[in-house]
Design a protein around this motif. Structure first.
Motif, PDB file in Angstrom:
ATOM      1  N   PRO A  30       0.806  -1.220   0.000  1.00 25.72           N
ATOM      2  CA  PRO A  30       0.000   0.000   0.000  1.00 25.72           C
ATOM      3  C   PRO A  30       0.845   1.278   0.000  1.00 25.72           C
ATOM      4  N   ALA A  31       2.070   1.221   0.518  1.00 22.04           N
ATOM      5  CA  ALA A  31       2.924   2.412   0.544  1.00 22.04           C
ATOM      6  C   ALA A  31       3.447   2.752  -0.851  1.00 22.04           C
ATOM      7  N   GLU A  32       3.395   1.800  -1.767  1.00 18.23           N
ATOM      8  CA  GLU A  32       3.908   2.019  -3.116  1.00 18.23           C
ATOM      9  C   GLU A  32       2.827   2.439  -4.114  1.00 18.23           C
ATOM     10  N   LEU A  33       1.588   2.564  -3.677  1.00 15.14           N
ATOM     11  CA  LEU A  33       0.507   2.916  -4.596  1.00 15.14           C
ATOM     12  C   LEU A  33       0.667   4.335  -5.119  1.00 15.14           C
ATOM     13  N   GLN A  34       0.324   4.510  -6.400  1.00 12.18           N
ATOM     14  CA  GLN A  34       0.431   5.822  -7.034  1.00 12.18           C
ATOM     15  C   GLN A  34      -0.894   6.182  -7.692  1.00 12.18           C
ATOM     16  N   TRP A  35      -1.165   7.484  -7.774  1.00  9.92           N
ATOM     17  CA  TRP A  35      -2.354   7.997  -8.441  1.00  9.92           C
ATOM     18  C   TRP A  35      -1.891   9.142  -9.328  1.00  9.92           C
ATOM     19  N   ALA A  36      -2.116   9.043 -10.612  1.00  9.21           N
ATOM     20  CA  ALA A  36      -1.704  10.055 -11.592  1.00  9.21           C
ATOM     21  C   ALA A  36      -0.196  10.291 -11.532  1.00  9.21           C
ATOM     22  N   GLY A  37       0.565   9.219 -11.337  1.00  7.67           N
ATOM     23  CA  GLY A  37       2.010   9.309 -11.356  1.00  7.67           C
ATOM     24  C   GLY A  37       2.662   9.762 -10.061  1.00  7.67           C
ATOM     25  N   GLU A  38       1.889  10.062  -9.047  1.00  6.59           N
ATOM     26  CA  GLU A  38       2.454  10.493  -7.765  1.00  6.59           C
ATOM     27  C   GLU A  38       1.992   9.540  -6.663  1.00  6.59           C
ATOM     28  N   ARG A  39       2.797   9.487  -5.611  1.00 13.93           N
ATOM     29  CA  ARG A  39       2.429   8.623  -4.480  1.00 13.93           C
ATOM     30  C   ARG A  39       1.092   9.059  -3.901  1.00 13.93           C
ATOM     31  N   LEU A  40       0.354   8.075  -3.432  1.00 12.90           N
ATOM     32  CA  LEU A  40      -0.972   8.339  -2.876  1.00 12.90           C
ATOM     33  C   LEU A  40      -0.892   9.163  -1.597  1.00 12.90           C
ATOM     34  N   GLY A  41       0.078   8.887  -0.749  1.00 13.53           N
ATOM     35  CA  GLY A  41       0.275   9.675   0.462  1.00 13.53           C
ATOM     36  C   GLY A  41      -0.630   9.296   1.623  1.00 13.53           C
ATOM     37  N   TRP A  42      -1.292   8.162   1.539  1.00  9.05           N
ATOM     38  CA  TRP A  42      -2.150   7.692   2.630  1.00  9.05           C
ATOM     39  C   TRP A  42      -1.356   6.703   3.481  1.00  9.05           C
ATOM     40  N   SER A  43      -1.778   6.546   4.730  1.00 15.28           N
ATOM     41  CA  SER A  43      -1.175   5.518   5.577  1.00 15.28           C
ATOM     42  C   SER A  43      -1.635   4.143   5.082  1.00 15.28           C
ATOM     43  N   ARG A  44      -0.896   3.120   5.508  1.00 17.33           N
ATOM     44  CA  ARG A  44      -1.263   1.753   5.121  1.00 17.33           C
ATOM     45  C   ARG A  44      -2.667   1.399   5.610  1.00 17.33           C
ATOM     46  N   GLN A  45      -2.978   1.791   6.847  1.00 18.79           N
ATOM     47  CA  GLN A  45      -4.300   1.484   7.407  1.00 18.79           C
ATOM     48  C   GLN A  45      -5.408   2.161   6.604  1.00 18.79           C
ATOM     49  N   ALA A  46      -5.167   3.380   6.139  1.00 14.96           N
ATOM     50  CA  ALA A  46      -6.176   4.084   5.332  1.00 14.96           C
ATOM     51  C   ALA A  46      -6.392   3.363   4.004  1.00 14.96           C
ATOM     52  N   VAL A  47      -5.323   2.913   3.384  1.00 17.75           N
ATOM     53  CA  VAL A  47      -5.445   2.179   2.118  1.00 17.75           C
ATOM     54  C   VAL A  47      -6.180   0.865   2.342  1.00 17.75           C
ATOM     55  N   TYR A  48      -5.808   0.135   3.398  1.00 17.86           N
ATOM     56  CA  TYR A  48      -6.497  -1.124   3.698  1.00 17.86           C
ATOM     57  C   TYR A  48      -7.991  -0.888   3.935  1.00 17.86           C
ATOM     58  N   THR A  49      -8.311   0.138   4.696  1.00 16.21           N
ATOM     59  CA  THR A  49      -9.711   0.418   5.026  1.00 16.21           C
ATOM     60  C   THR A  49     -10.518   0.797   3.794  1.00 16.21           C
ATOM     61  N   VAL A  50      -9.998   1.735   3.012  1.00 19.47           N
ATOM     62  CA  VAL A  50     -10.735   2.198   1.828  1.00 19.47           C
ATOM     63  C   VAL A  50     -10.907   1.062   0.829  1.00 19.47           C
ATOM     64  N   THR A  51      -9.849   0.314   0.576  1.00 21.00           N
ATOM     65  CA  THR A  51      -9.983  -0.770  -0.397  1.00 21.00           C
ATOM     66  C   THR A  51     -10.918  -1.869   0.109  1.00 21.00           C
ATOM     67  N   PHE A  52     -10.914  -2.135   1.415  1.00 22.40           N
ATOM     68  CA  PHE A  52     -11.856  -3.124   1.926  1.00 22.40           C
ATOM     69  C   PHE A  52     -13.290  -2.695   1.643  1.00 22.40           C
ATOM     70  N   PHE A  53     -13.626  -1.424   1.913  1.00 25.66           N
ATOM     71  CA  PHE A  53     -14.989  -0.966   1.673  1.00 25.66           C
ATOM     72  C   PHE A  53     -15.325  -0.898   0.189  1.00 25.66           C
ATOM     73  N   VAL A  54     -14.340  -0.618  -0.653  1.00 22.29           N
ATOM     74  CA  VAL A  54     -14.573  -0.667  -2.103  1.00 22.29           C
ATOM     75  C   VAL A  54     -14.856  -2.099  -2.535  1.00 22.29           C
ATOM     76  N   PHE A  55     -14.035  -3.042  -2.056  1.00 24.80           N
ATOM     77  CA  PHE A  55     -14.280  -4.445  -2.379  1.00 24.80           C
ATOM     78  C   PHE A  55     -15.635  -4.908  -1.858  1.00 24.80           C
ATOM     79  N   TRP A  56     -15.992  -4.471  -0.656  1.00 21.88           N
ATOM     80  CA  TRP A  56     -17.282  -4.859  -0.079  1.00 21.88           C
ATOM     81  C   TRP A  56     -18.428  -4.295  -0.907  1.00 21.88           C
TER      82      TRP A  56
END
Length: 109
Positions: A30-56
């Motif tokens: 999750p620390a390596e995720l990029q959006w429009a060529g730049e790092r996302l800048g979210w914490s790992r927990q934020a990425v895990y949480t958001v993606t879990f709810f998207v998957f759900w």
């Protein structure tokens, strides 16, 4: 019955979202995720949480569509005959009652 259908949709979707989360993040950092060529800048927990709810949400939509498609036309439409074309003994007509005072429908089913 509505609460039961909601549970039929939400519980399997929850389980599949958890499995998807584990599979995806077994291969993606999750620390390596990029959006429009730049790092996302979210914490790992934020990425895990958001993606879990998207998957759900996605798996819930899939389960809801499956539940909708498994319903019979009778469950969805109940009485497909327009009110002005229904027979006099149709239960959808407020005044129509069968023998013994119980509503019945001779031509709506």
């Amino acid at each position: 019955m509505l609460a039961q259908r909601i549970l039929w949709i939400a519980w399997p979707a929850f389980l599949m979202a958890a499995v998807m989360e584990m599979v995806v993040f077994a291969f993606v950092d999750p620390a390596e995720l990029q959006w429009a060529g730049e790092r996302l800048g979210w914490s790992r927990q934020a990425v895990y949480t958001v993606t879990f709810f998207v998957f759900w949400a996605l798996t819930s939509a899939s389960s809801a569509l499956t539940t909708l498609l498994s319903m019979s036309p009778w469950e969805i439409n109940r009485c497909p005959v327009p009110p002005d074309q229904r027979p006099a003994d149709c239960a959808r007509n407020v005044a129509a009652v069968g023998d013994g005072g119980t509503p019945r429908c001779g031509g709506c089913t």
